[in-house]
Scaffold this active site. Sequence first.
Site, PDB file in Angstrom:
ATOM      1  N   HIS A 182       0.724  -1.848  -0.177  1.00  0.00           N
ATOM      2  CA  HIS A 182       0.351  -0.126   0.174  1.00  0.00           C
ATOM      3  C   HIS A 182       0.712   0.770   0.443  1.00  0.00           C
ATOM      4  O   HIS A 182      -0.139   1.972   0.241  1.00  0.00           O
ATOM      5  CB  HIS A 182      -0.910  -0.411   1.453  1.00  0.00           C
ATOM      6  CG  HIS A 182      -1.856   1.180   1.259  1.00  0.00           C
ATOM      7  ND1 HIS A 182      -2.682   2.048   2.275  1.00  0.00           N
ATOM      8  CD2 HIS A 182      -2.862   0.860   0.225  1.00  0.00           C
ATOM      9  CE1 HIS A 182      -3.544   2.551   1.872  1.00  0.00           C
ATOM     10  NE2 HIS A 182      -3.347   2.229   1.183  1.00  0.00           N
ATOM     11  N   LYS A 216       3.723   4.402  -1.255  1.00  0.00           N
ATOM     12  CA  LYS A 216       3.274   5.296  -2.202  1.00  0.00           C
ATOM     13  C   LYS A 216       4.738   6.159  -2.025  1.00  0.00           C
ATOM     14  O   LYS A 216       5.080   7.051  -1.253  1.00  0.00           O
ATOM     15  CB  LYS A 216       1.973   6.226  -2.233  1.00  0.00           C
ATOM     16  CG  LYS A 216       0.989   6.017  -2.229  1.00  0.00           C
ATOM     17  CD  LYS A 216       0.005   5.823  -1.678  1.00  0.00           C
ATOM     18  CE  LYS A 216      -0.798   4.672  -1.506  1.00  0.00           C
ATOM     19  NZ  LYS A 216      -1.557   4.288  -0.550  1.00  0.00           N
ATOM     20  N   ASP A 254      16.631  11.333  -7.234  1.00  0.00           N
ATOM     21  CA  ASP A 254      18.231  11.486  -7.114  1.00  0.00           C
ATOM     22  C   ASP A 254      18.718  12.006  -5.686  1.00  0.00           C
ATOM     23  O   ASP A 254      19.762  12.459  -5.758  1.00  0.00           O
ATOM     24  CB  ASP A 254      18.558  13.382  -7.723  1.00  0.00           C
ATOM     25  CG  ASP A 254      18.875  13.286  -9.096  1.00  0.00           C
ATOM     26  OD1 ASP A 254      18.214  11.870  -9.237  1.00  0.00           O
ATOM     27  OD2 ASP A 254      18.656  14.161  -9.803  1.00  0.00           O
ATOM     28  N   LYS A 313      -5.029  10.357   4.961  1.00  0.00           N
ATOM     29  CA  LYS A 313      -4.596   9.863   6.457  1.00  0.00           C
ATOM     30  C   LYS A 313      -3.570  10.500   7.839  1.00  0.00           C
ATOM     31  O   LYS A 313      -2.725  10.673   7.499  1.00  0.00           O
ATOM     32  CB  LYS A 313      -3.902   7.892   6.360  1.00  0.00           C
ATOM     33  CG  LYS A 313      -4.370   7.063   5.139  1.00  0.00           C
ATOM     34  CD  LYS A 313      -3.694   7.665   4.229  1.00  0.00           C
ATOM     35  CE  LYS A 313      -4.450   6.724   2.738  1.00  0.00           C
ATOM     36  NZ  LYS A 313      -5.430   5.704   2.172  1.00  0.00           N
ATOM     37  N   ASP A 319      -2.453  16.996  19.892  1.00  0.00           N
ATOM     38  CA  ASP A 319      -2.100  18.507  20.801  1.00  0.00           C
ATOM     39  C   ASP A 319      -1.254  19.487  19.689  1.00  0.00           C
ATOM     40  O   ASP A 319      -0.999  20.655  20.576  1.00  0.00           O
ATOM     41  CB  ASP A 319      -0.936  18.364  21.313  1.00  0.00           C
ATOM     42  CG  ASP A 319      -1.900  16.641  22.957  1.00  0.00           C
ATOM     43  OD1 ASP A 319      -2.632  17.310  23.307  1.00  0.00           O
ATOM     44  OD2 ASP A 319      -0.201  16.595  24.329  1.00  0.00           O
TER      45      ASP A 319
END
Length: 502
Positions: free
Chosen positions: A241, A243, A248, A422, A427
Site C-alpha cells: 500500500h 506510495k 536523485d 490519513k 495536541d
Amino acid sequence: MKQSRQTILLIALIATFFLGISSFVSPVGRIVCWSLYMVIVLSICLAIMLEARNPYKTLLWFYAILFFPIIGYSLYLVTGQLEVKGHLFREKRQDDRWYFERLEKNKPRDTWRMLTEMEQALSDFIHHTTKSEISFFSSATVLTNGQEKFPKLLSSLKKAERFIHLEYYIFRSDHIGTDIIDVLCEKAKAGLEVRVIYDGIGSLWLKRKAIKRMKDAGVDIYPFLPLREALNTQKLNFRNHRKIVIVDGHVGFVGGLNIGDEYLGRSKKFGFWRDTHLMITGEALQRLHTIFLMDWHYVSGGEKLAIETYSSTKAPSTQVDGAMHVVSSGPDSEQGTMADIYFSMVTSAKQSVWIATPYFIPNKAMRTALGTAAAKGLDVRLIVPEENDGFFTRYGTQSYFDELLSKGVSIYTYKKGFLHGKVILIDGLIASIGTANVDLRSFNLNFEVNVFLFRSSAVHKLVQDYQKDLEDCHQLSIAERQKRGLGIKLKEAFSRLFSPVL
C-alpha cells in the site's frame, strides 16, 4: 501449517465431499467418505487452534469451517493468514536486515531538548519499536490534494539527473499516469536509472501496453505480488500500500495519493478528492529510500542495491524545523507496529486527538484509547468520508460510531467529496501522515509507510487543513444515529463481521 499440507487437505476435503454425495459410490463407501470428511474438518480446526491466534478470530474460523467447510477453508487459505504472516515473509524480513544495518546514523541530537518529556518518550518508543532514528535535519512540505502533489512530483521527475525510484499501490495509465510515464521513459532513454514497483492487485488497471512501453524505454519495472504468484503462495491478501518516490537522493514523496485521474478530482463517482501528501528532503530521506530498496530486492528476485550508492550529492542541511521519524510496517515486520504507535500517540495526548481517515476499522485497544481520552476531557475528533468507495468499508466504519459517540468522541462526515488522507494530530504539535489507515488491514495486512512529525511547520499546516476540512463536514449525534433504520443496522452488523480483512 505448510502450504503443501494445506493444499492436500483442501483437495482431500473437496474429494471426500463429492464422493460422499455421489450416487456412484456404495453406501459403505459414502459412509467412509463422510467419516474421512469429518476427520479432515476437525484436523483443520485443530491446526488453526494450535496457531495460538486471537481466541475471537479462532472461533470465527471454527464456525466458518464447521458450517461451510470447503468455502470456509478456502477463504482461510486466502485471507486467514494474519498471525502466520511471519512465516510467509520470513525470507523478506531476513533480507531487510541487511539494508537497515547499512543505514547511516543520524547527526547527534543536540536539539533533543526542544522536545517535551512526552514527545521524547513517544520518539523513544518509535525508535525502540521500529529502529527508526529521529531526524532533526530534515524538512517536510505538506502537499494538499492532487492539485499540489502532481505538479511538484512532475517537476522533480523532470529535473532528475541520476535516478528515479518510484513505488505505488495504484498506478493507472490514464491522463496523469501517462504524463508520469512520459517523463519516466524520457529519463530512462537519456540514461538515468529508473526503477518502478507497482502492486500486482492495486494496479491491475495499469495497461500492459504502458508497461511494455516503459520496459522498451529502459525502465526497470516489477509488480509486487502479482495475482498468479499471490494465489500460489497464499499471499493474495497482503498488499503493498506504499506510495514512495525518490529523485536523485535529493527529494522524496510519500503520503496518501496514488497515481490516477481520480486523485485530481476527475472521477464522476467521487468528484472532489481530498488527500494529503508530503515532500521530504534531508537525512530522513535515507530511511524512506531504504524502504524502497528493500521492496526492490523482494520484487526483483534478490537484486541488492546499497543505499550508499544513491547518497545525495548536495550538502546536508543544518537547519532545524522540528523532527521526524520515517516508519515502515507490514507483514515483514513485527505485527501491529503501526497500531502500537497510533495507540501510543493517543495515550500520550494531553489536550487533543484529531484523526482523519477514509477507513476506520480500529482494534479494541485503539477504541479504548480514544474513548478513554474523550472521557478524560480531551478534544477527540474523527473525520471520515460521508460516502465510501466500498460497501463493507462504509458500513464497517459506521458500525463503530455508536460506541465512540457514547464515550464523547466527536465524529464528522466529510461531505465535499471523498476524503482519502490519513492524518493523526496530537495536541497540535505531533502528526502522523502516510499510507496507513486506522484499520485492521493497515495494521496487520498491508505494507505501509508513515512519517511522524514533531513540532515542525508541516504540523501547523496539517492543523490548518484539518480545521478547514471541518467546515465541509457534518457532525453526527447520538440522536441522529438512533433514528437510522433496521436496514442500516443490519448492514453495519454484517460488515463488521468482515472487519479483520477490510
